[in-house]
Each structure stands twice: as C-alpha cells, then as structure tokens.
Design an enzyme around this catalytic site. Structure first.
Site, PDB file in Angstrom:
ATOM      1  CB  SER A  85     -10.059 -35.042 -74.955  1.00 48.69           C
ATOM      2  OG  SER A  85     -10.519 -36.160 -74.229  1.00 48.69           O
ATOM      3  CE1 TYR A 139     -13.342 -31.951 -72.114  1.00 43.56           C
ATOM      4  CE2 TYR A 139     -12.992 -34.243 -72.713  1.00 43.56           C
ATOM      5  CZ  TYR A 139     -12.491 -33.018 -72.324  1.00 43.56           C
ATOM      6  OH  TYR A 139     -11.135 -32.864 -72.137  1.00 43.56           O
TER       7      TYR A 139
END
Length: 259
Positions: A151, A164
């Site tokens: 990501s 995350y």
C-alpha cells in the site's frame, strides 16, 4: 517473424502452480485471473465461499486450471491448514501471492490492541507463515516467486494509516528479508504497491465521491486504479522474465506516489 515463441519463453507460466490469498476479490482476483490465463494452475485462498466459487467458475469456464480453499487467515491454525490444503490440489506452489488483507484504520488515539492484533495477523503474520511454508521448498527446487500486495501507507502516512500502514511497511521489509534468504536459490521476492484502487478493501473511501475525485486528480494518469491494472506487473513478477528483480517495491499507481 512471430514474436510469440520469444514472449512465451519470457512470460509463460505453463506448468507452474500459484497460490493466491485474497484471490476472490479486488486486486487479488485480477492477479489470479492473470496468472491463470498466463498458464499457471491457481489455487485461490479466501474466506467467503460464494466469491471463491464465482471466481473459480469464471476461470475454469475460460479454460484455466483453478481451485479454491476457504480459510480464515487471521489465526495461525487457519494459515497452516490453508497452506496444507492448497498444496494438495495441484502440488507444491512455485508462486505465492499474498493479496489478502484487512483495512481497519481508526484514528491513532483510538487504536486498540484488538485492531492491532487483527491487522498484524492477516496483513503480516499470514504472509510470513506462508513464506516459511513454501519458500524453502521453492529454494530447494531452484525456482520460486513470492509477491506481496502492499500500500501507499507503507511509504507515507495519511488518512489514518495506523496499524494498517505499519503492517504494510513491515510486509515490504519481510519481502526484503525473504529475498536475502532465498534469492541466491532462484526465488525472487517483491511487492506491488497500488495507488487508490476501487476495491472492497477501500469501501470506506470509495463511498466518498469528493475524496475519490481528489485522489484521481492527484494521480498523474488522471484516474484511480482498477484491479486489472495489476495483471501485467503480476505476470512479469511471476515469470522467468523477472529473474533479476528481487527485494523491490514496484509502484503500480498511475504516478500517485510521485505527484
């Protein structure tokens, strides 16, 4: 002169076996489809059976070899069980793609141990355990490909990166450690770094039209990503063409990261 024999030698996955976690939706599904259509026998590992059945049916109807394993990757026993079952379908895998993930991002002040543990279990520990299960065998056979999906939050903090972002940054570090261990034996380990892609994992952001438009405007190609944008990069990293590429984070983000 036809280019087909040359391209096939570079990119064909004929005879290879691939295990793709999170392969029933989003980027994982697009990657599974790309690898299957390039010739690999794919085993898709995910939780929800309806999506698994639909994905495998689509691929087998197209003439591909595909199967599914339903598993919960949030526990060590679930990961070990999934790995063992996946390896019995078409044999030990030559390619491992870790696309499964959860995207829980409360503000840092509200981040509790439960969210932290759940995030690390699926986004980091499952890829580690699967690598430990399959990586040594790949190295012993002299060929393997490990691909992680990470990501933008692995590289920059925004929109409450929280646990995350930590999990994805750690996953890229895991890839480099795996490359150090196994690349001398023919196993490359790399990550694909998406921009903003309209997938179920990004449902929270996708529901905000203004934010979606702003993200597209920031992207150099002028649009947000689609799962199929990852097909070519995935086939490249899974194939013999990428034999000298390892330990890398390859951005497939339409220029989002350089704007």
């Amino acid at each position: 002169m036809s280019s087909h024999p040359y391209l096939s030698a570079l990119f064909s996955l004929d005879g290879q076996v691939a295990v793709i976690t999170g392969g029933s939706s989003g980027i994982g599904r697009a990657v599974a489809g790309a690898l299957a259509r390039a010739g690999a026998s794919v085993v898709i590992v995910a939780r929800r059976k309806p999506e698994l059945l639909a994905t495998v049916e689509e691929l087998t109807t197209a003439g591909c070899r595909a199967a599914w394993v339903s598993a919960d990757l949030s526990t060590r026993s679930g990961v070990h069980g999934a790995a063992g079952e996946a390896a019995t379908v078409f044999g030990e895998p030559d390619i491992l793609v870790n696309a499964a993930g959860i995207n829980l991002r409360p503000p840092m002040a509200e981040l509790g141990e439960e969210v932290w543990d759940a995030t690390m279990a699926v986004n980091l520990e499952a890829p580690y355990l699967l690598g430990q299960r399959f990586g040594p065998g790949m190295a012993e056979r002299g060929f393997g490909r490990i691909i992680h999906i990470t990501s933008q939050q692995a590289h920059r903090a925004f929109v409450h990166s929280g646990a995350y972002g930590v999990s994805k940054g750690s996953l890229e570090s895991l890839s480099r450690s795996q490359a150090e261990a196994w690349s001398p034996h023919g196993v490359t380990c790399n990550t694909l770094v998406p921009g903003f892609v309209m997938t179920p994992l990004n449902a929270r952001l996708s529901s905000d039209p203004a934010r979606v438009a702003a993200l597209a405007e920031r992207t150099l190609v002028g649009r947000n990503g689609l799962p199929e944008d990852f097909a070519g990069a995935a086939v490249f990293l899974a194939s013999r063409a990428s034999g000298y590429v390892t330990g890398q984070s390859i951005f497939v983000d339409g220029g989002f990261s350089v704007h």
